[in-house]
Design a protein around this motif. Structure first.
Motif, PDB file in Angstrom:
ATOM      1  N   LEU A   1      70.603 131.541  52.801  1.00  0.00           N
ATOM      2  CA  LEU A   1      70.087 132.751  52.174  1.00  0.00           C
ATOM      3  C   LEU A   1      71.176 133.807  51.963  1.00  0.00           C
ATOM      4  O   LEU A   1      71.058 134.641  51.074  1.00  0.00           O
ATOM      5  N   ARG A   2      72.233 133.753  52.735  1.00  0.00           N
ATOM      6  CA  ARG A   2      73.281 134.764  52.627  1.00  0.00           C
ATOM      7  C   ARG A   2      74.341 134.424  51.592  1.00  0.00           C
ATOM      8  O   ARG A   2      75.005 135.318  51.082  1.00  0.00           O
ATOM      9  N   GLN A   3      74.515 133.162  51.282  1.00  0.00           N
ATOM     10  CA  GLN A   3      75.609 132.780  50.388  1.00  0.00           C
ATOM     11  C   GLN A   3      75.047 132.091  49.151  1.00  0.00           C
ATOM     12  O   GLN A   3      74.384 131.059  49.243  1.00  0.00           O
ATOM     13  N   ARG A   4      75.374 132.623  47.997  1.00  0.00           N
ATOM     14  CA  ARG A   4      74.901 132.043  46.742  1.00  0.00           C
ATOM     15  C   ARG A   4      75.608 130.731  46.449  1.00  0.00           C
ATOM     16  O   ARG A   4      75.045 129.858  45.813  1.00  0.00           O
TER      17      ARG A   4
ATOM     18  N   ILE B   1      69.588 130.844  57.438  1.00  0.00           N
ATOM     19  CA  ILE B   1      70.302 132.121  57.354  1.00  0.00           C
ATOM     20  C   ILE B   1      71.564 131.966  56.521  1.00  0.00           C
ATOM     21  O   ILE B   1      71.858 132.799  55.657  1.00  0.00           O
ATOM     22  N   VAL B   2      72.306 130.901  56.742  1.00  0.00           N
ATOM     23  CA  VAL B   2      73.523 130.665  55.966  1.00  0.00           C
ATOM     24  C   VAL B   2      73.190 130.447  54.498  1.00  0.00           C
ATOM     25  O   VAL B   2      73.853 130.991  53.610  1.00  0.00           O
TER      26      VAL B   2
ATOM     27  N   TRP C   1      73.724 127.722  47.671  1.00  0.00           N
ATOM     28  CA  TRP C   1      72.606 127.287  46.837  1.00  0.00           C
ATOM     29  C   TRP C   1      73.095 126.388  45.715  1.00  0.00           C
ATOM     30  O   TRP C   1      72.457 125.398  45.379  1.00  0.00           O
TER      31      TRP C   1
END
Length: 87
Positions: free
Chosen positions: A21-24, A18-19, A27
């Motif tokens: 996927l929410r913050q670019r 979740i973390v 990545w």
């Protein structure tokens, strides 16, 4: 007890996804971490296969791989230095 540990692992993995996927920015950090780790693993292979550093063979055990994977190229350099200093 084992079921509790597996449940905790699953919950932790879901929270991590979740973390991510929410913050670019996460990545980008993950990509840089994987890039540095891959470069260090390639250098470890080159050192072991070619004997690039005279007389040094770094064994590929879990501790060495974890150090090289987490620290990258400086971790490999420190392992080589320790190997040369202690032998």
């Amino acid at each position: 007890m084992k079921l509790l540990m597996v449940g905790l692992l699953v919950i932790s993995l879901v929270a991590l996804l979740i973390v991510l996927l929410r913050q670019r920015l996460a990545w980008k950090g993950l990509f840089i971490f994987l890039l540095h780790g891959t470069a260090a693993f390639v250098l470890l292979y080159i050192v072991n296969a070619t004997g690039w550093v005279a007389g040094v063979h770094v064994p590929a055990n879990p501790m060495t791989l974890a150090t090289v994977g987490l620290l990258g190229v400086p971790g490999l350099a420190s392992i080589i230095f320790l190997k040369m200093a202690l032998i």
